[in-house]
Structure formats: structure tokens, C-alpha cells
Design an enzyme around this catalytic site. Sequence first.
Site, mmCIF file in Angstrom:
data_model
loop_
_atom_site.group_PDB
_atom_site.id
_atom_site.type_symbol
_atom_site.label_atom_id
_atom_site.label_comp_id
_atom_site.label_asym_id
_atom_site.label_seq_id
_atom_site.Cartn_x
_atom_site.Cartn_y
_atom_site.Cartn_z
ATOM 1 N N ASP A 42 0.817 -1.219 0.000
ATOM 2 C CA ASP A 42 0.000 0.000 0.000
ATOM 3 C C ASP A 42 0.850 1.268 0.000
ATOM 4 O OD1 ASP A 42 1.066 -0.135 2.517
ATOM 5 O OD2 ASP A 42 -0.837 -0.051 3.599
ATOM 6 N N CYS A 45 4.707 -0.291 2.842
ATOM 7 C CA CYS A 45 5.198 -1.628 3.190
ATOM 8 C C CYS A 45 6.582 -1.601 3.831
ATOM 9 C CB CYS A 45 5.190 -2.542 1.968
ATOM 10 S SG CYS A 45 6.150 -1.943 0.566
ATOM 11 N N HIS A 198 22.467 -8.431 -2.143
ATOM 12 C CA HIS A 198 22.333 -8.144 -0.716
ATOM 13 C C HIS A 198 22.828 -6.740 -0.406
ATOM 14 C CE1 HIS A 198 21.514 -12.383 0.479
ATOM 15 N NE2 HIS A 198 22.202 -12.636 -0.622
ATOM 16 N N HIS A 217 8.410 -3.640 -3.761
ATOM 17 C CA HIS A 217 7.656 -4.065 -2.580
ATOM 18 C C HIS A 217 8.573 -4.771 -1.585
ATOM 19 C CE1 HIS A 217 4.311 -5.422 -0.137
ATOM 20 N NE2 HIS A 217 4.798 -6.636 -0.186
#
Length: 235
Positions: A42, A45, A198, A217
Amino acid sequence: MEAGGLISCREDVSSLFPEQTPDAKHKDLCSQFSSVRKVRGDGNCFYRAFCFAHLESLLHNPRALHRFKDKIMQSAKCLSCVGFDENSFKHHLNTFLGVVEQHQADEEEATLFRLFNEQMTSDGVVQYLRLLASVHLQNHADFFCNFVEAPNLQVYCHQEVEAMAMECDHVGILALSQALDVGIHIVSMEGDEQHLIHHIIPEGAEPSVHLLYQTSHYDILYPNLKPDLTATQDD
């Protein structure tokens, strides 16, 4: 994730790609992480995942949780110094402290899960984190102004950081990490490489938060437990 939920229960990492044939990245992810907590996409996150994961990492560590609570309480002075009206953030601060205090009192993952799935409570925490990130950016403007494209840093903070539902970029992530002294490990599925990327923020930190990043996300990751090499072996 249940309909209307903000954060899911822990699920096996393989649930992230149920209908795909696992490629090298997916296999790499499964070899390093056991489970995932999915977070609603949304625009909030990152903040929601960050705070839940950090508070969960402090479960059964009362001293560290108390230090974190003190840091949140002291942060109100920083907001006032930058020019925020106390009336504009006091409610969000009290919501945040209420979550931490209930977490302290119950020491139960279920309590944290319930609180972060209450829309008003969870959003109050997110809003306060956004304000903290904004304050840190403004207090370190000489450094951060070199990394934003807005007319000036204040405009960037107001439009991109403080506003709910705006995605958090690397600048905001670094600011929040520094403001709360929390190390973050971001595992990225992006790019054409056949391996995971990473990121440790800030560089060299010992992260308490592990997040998966894909398609703009963030979800929460849980590393595989390392075997206890010091455990007493059977004779």
C-alpha cells in the site's frame, strides 16, 4: 494473507512463487531463508515491515526493547526542534509508545501481530516513522541534499517521506536506519543477474531486520537458523 490484513502469518519462503518453477534466485532464497511474512503493498510496506521485524527481533530482550522505547520518547524533541507542531505528531507518538508498551508487557508475537493488523494503530506507527525519517534528513541536510531530485530537501521530505502511501527509497531507508540505529539487510530479487543482491544498511552493520525487495515491494524474511556448533555432542 487474509483479506484486509496488513501483515501475514509466517509462511514458507516457497509461498512467494507457488506457480513458478524455482530459478537460481528462488533456490538461493530458499537456501538462506526459511520463512516470510507478507506485507500489504500500500506504499507503506517498508515502514510497516521494518518496524514489525525490529520489534519482533527484540522479543524476550527487555533491555534492548527499553532502549528502543527511550529512543522513540526522546525523538519527540527532535521533531519539535525541526518545527513540527506537537499537536501534529503527539497522537502518533502515543500510538507508537502504546504498541511498544504492550509488546513489553505481553512478550508475545501474537500481540505484535494483532496490533500491526489494526489499521489505525499500524498506520499511526508508520506515520511516526515517516516523521522520524524526515527529521533525520533535515538534520543532516548537507549530506542528504546531494541525493534527492526535488527542488530542495524540505519539499522532498514533505512530498515523498512524510506523506502516507509514498514508497520509501534508499535515502529514506538510510535516514530511518541511522535515526533509530537499526541495521537493515535488504535482499533484492531485482535485476537480470542469476543471483540475489544483498544490501546492508548502513554498511557494516549487524542487521536485526531482514527484508525481501521485489517489484517495488518489501516483505519480511527470516534467515535459516545456523547450527549451534558449541552445543555439547553426544559421547
